[in-house]
Write an enzyme that holds these catalytic residues in place. Structure first.
Site, PDB file in Angstrom:
ATOM      1  N   GLU A   1      27.018  57.291 -29.202  1.00  0.00           N
ATOM      2  CA  GLU A   1      26.359  58.374 -29.943  1.00  0.00           C
ATOM      3  C   GLU A   1      25.652  59.388 -29.041  1.00  0.00           C
ATOM      4  O   GLU A   1      25.688  60.582 -29.302  1.00  0.00           O
ATOM      5  CB  GLU A   1      25.376  57.795 -30.962  1.00  0.00           C
ATOM      6  CG  GLU A   1      26.073  57.019 -32.065  1.00  0.00           C
ATOM      7  CD  GLU A   1      25.110  56.499 -33.112  1.00  0.00           C
ATOM      8  OE1 GLU A   1      24.327  57.283 -33.656  1.00  0.00           O
ATOM      9  OE2 GLU A   1      25.135  55.274 -33.382  1.00  0.00           O
TER      10      GLU A   1
ATOM     11  N   HIS B   1      38.206  33.255 -22.186  1.00  0.00           N
ATOM     12  CA  HIS B   1      39.283  32.546 -22.878  1.00  0.00           C
ATOM     13  C   HIS B   1      40.312  33.496 -23.474  1.00  0.00           C
ATOM     14  O   HIS B   1      41.186  33.065 -24.225  1.00  0.00           O
ATOM     15  CB  HIS B   1      38.676  31.636 -23.946  1.00  0.00           C
ATOM     16  CG  HIS B   1      37.769  30.607 -23.346  1.00  0.00           C
ATOM     17  ND1 HIS B   1      38.210  29.370 -22.898  1.00  0.00           N
ATOM     18  CD2 HIS B   1      36.448  30.660 -23.036  1.00  0.00           C
ATOM     19  CE1 HIS B   1      37.200  28.700 -22.366  1.00  0.00           C
ATOM     20  NE2 HIS B   1      36.117  29.478 -22.440  1.00  0.00           N
TER      21      HIS B   1
ATOM     22  N   LYS C   1      30.162  61.206 -43.376  1.00  0.00           N
ATOM     23  CA  LYS C   1      29.279  60.928 -44.518  1.00  0.00           C
ATOM     24  C   LYS C   1      29.455  61.995 -45.594  1.00  0.00           C
ATOM     25  O   LYS C   1      29.519  61.688 -46.785  1.00  0.00           O
ATOM     26  CB  LYS C   1      27.814  60.847 -44.065  1.00  0.00           C
ATOM     27  CG  LYS C   1      27.482  59.538 -43.342  1.00  0.00           C
ATOM     28  CD  LYS C   1      25.999  59.439 -42.999  1.00  0.00           C
ATOM     29  CE  LYS C   1      25.696  58.098 -42.332  1.00  0.00           C
ATOM     30  NZ  LYS C   1      24.313  57.919 -41.918  1.00  0.00           N
TER      31      LYS C   1
HETATM   32  O1  PA5 Z   1      22.590  56.566 -35.356  1.00  0.00           O
HETATM   33  C1  PA5 Z   1      23.007  56.960 -36.441  1.00  0.00           C
HETATM   34  O2  PA5 Z   1      22.771  58.103 -36.882  1.00  0.00           O
HETATM   35  C2  PA5 Z   1      23.810  56.042 -37.296  1.00  0.00           C
HETATM   36  O3  PA5 Z   1      24.238  54.915 -36.579  1.00  0.00           O
HETATM   37  C3  PA5 Z   1      22.987  55.627 -38.530  1.00  0.00           C
HETATM   38  O4  PA5 Z   1      21.953  54.761 -38.164  1.00  0.00           O
HETATM   39  C4  PA5 Z   1      23.902  54.989 -39.562  1.00  0.00           C
HETATM   40  O5  PA5 Z   1      24.863  55.926 -39.966  1.00  0.00           O
HETATM   41  C5  PA5 Z   1      23.147  54.484 -40.765  1.00  0.00           C
HETATM   42  O6  PA5 Z   1      22.290  55.466 -41.284  1.00  0.00           O
HETATM   43  P1  PA5 Z   1      20.791  55.011 -41.654  1.00  0.00           P
HETATM   44  O7  PA5 Z   1      20.243  54.456 -40.378  1.00  0.00           O
HETATM   45  O8  PA5 Z   1      20.110  56.236 -42.082  1.00  0.00           O
HETATM   46  O9  PA5 Z   1      20.932  53.977 -42.718  1.00  0.00           O
END
Ligand code: PA5
Length: 338
Positions: A221, A237, A331
């Site tokens: 990310e 393994h 999303k």
């Molecule tokens: O880092 C991010 O933005 C994502 O991994 C979010 O954490 C993930 O999409 C879940 O969203 P939330 O943390 O708002 O539930």
């Protein structure tokens, strides 16, 4: 823009020790939790919101006598029911998988606790009277790691499964405060080894498995790179056979072993042999060990180092660590299909 994003994300990482301390100061808020009777523990969440569950499982699973698991899906495992202590975690409170699993937890009469900064999860928890721990909003979820992890640990402490919780969190906050500046330089050197290469993360114990997951997600990310993570001894393994192949990747990969002093002695021997085999198959092979006394501090030191590396790698590669456009787009497109 890139520089601004870098500075902001770096500030968030440097802020982890403060987040730990701030949440620890709110320990009295979990005292209102009833003492539940439960036979198993389940953490529900996605992405950055699932990490706290991974950390709790890694820190506690050697000591806790009941099964613990993290559910990253719409549906709960078959065993979840009235004997389950279930933590529904979503930073935004609007993540559909987490909301669906939370809905199923209600139907199955799990003992639910919610952690969120707002959104539908907060509304629903308030409406239904589920215990709710509200964390500060306005951050990218992955930057709220301290906010999302400490309440879980404190609540587990309150339920009697983590007796040393406050001391361990305090130790971690203090250690991370001491490490963050010297580790900025270390993270820059590590990031330069990862630049333009595919990172392979190898955890050597259940404790460092959570660190490897966090490194992978942060490299995905923040640095916008694909990366692979797996765990020893299982790696020995199967994956060991494929190491170094396809051969065109050889000079384009870096292996990082995340280890801990509590690694099983036979696994430590395996790490030693695996590293020597890996030497000709990866451009770089690095071994990193967590610092600190308690399991939480040792794990969080590796987590913070990985966070720093991911931000530094973003800088070296000229990408902005802040936006996660594909997650947002996905999303939005999913929302339009409702
Ligand atoms: O880092 C991010 O933005 C994502 O991994 C979010 O954490 C993930 O999409 C879940 O969203 P939330 O943390 O708002 O539930």
């Amino acid at each position: 823009m890139v520089t601004e994003g870098y500075e902001t994300m770096l500030r968030y990482v440097m802020d982890i020790p403060r987040q730990l301390g701030q949440m620890l100061d709110r320990h009295h808020e979990v005292d209102i939790l009833p003492r539940y009777r439960f036979r198993n523990i389940l953490f529900v969440g996605m992405g950055g919101s699932a990490m706290g569950g991974d950390i709790a499982v890694s820190v506690l699973q050697r000591d806790v006598s009941c099964p613990m698991a993290v559910c990253r899906d719409y549906r709960l495992p078959g065993w979840a029911g009235p004997d389950t202590m279930l933590f529904a975690v979503s930073y935004s409170g609007n993540t559909e998988e987490a909301l669906a699993a939370y809905g199923e937890a209600i139907r199955r009469r799990c003992r639910i606790v919610c952690i969120s900064s707002g959104g539908q999860l907060t509304d629903s928890a308030r409406r239904r009277g589920h215990p709710l721990f509200t964390v500060p909003d306005g951050l990218p979820p992955r930057a709220a790691i301290g906010y999302l992890t400490v309440p879980l640990l404190l609540m587990l402490g309150r339920q009697g499964v983590y007796p040393k919780v406050e001391t361990e969190i305090e130790e971690a906050a203090q250690l991370l405060r001491e490490l963050r500046d010297p580790w900025l330089g270390k993270s820059r050197r590590l990031a330069s080894r990862l630049r333009g290469r595919l990172p392979f993360l190898y955890a050597t114990s259940s404790l460092t498995a959570a660190a490897a997951t966090r490194w992978r997600c942060q490299l995905n990310e923040n640095s916008k790179v694909v990366c692979h993570a797996s765990i020893l001894p299982e790696h020995n393994h199967n994956e060991i056979v494929g190491m170094g192949s396809p051969s065109f990747l050889r000079r384009k990969t870096a292996a990082i072993f995340l280890t801990d002093r509590d690694t099983h002695e036979r696994t430590s021997a395996r790490v030693h042999i695996t590293r020597s085999l890996a030497r000709d198959l990866f451009e770089h092979v690095v071994l990193l060990e967590g610092r600190g006394r308690g399991r939480f501090a040792r794990l969080m030191s590796l987590v913070m180092l990985g966070d720093l590396v991911s931000v530094e790698l973003a800088r070296l590669q000229g990408v902005d660590p802040l936006p996660v456009q594909r997650i947002d787009e996905l999303k939005n497109r999913m929302a339009s299909r409702r």
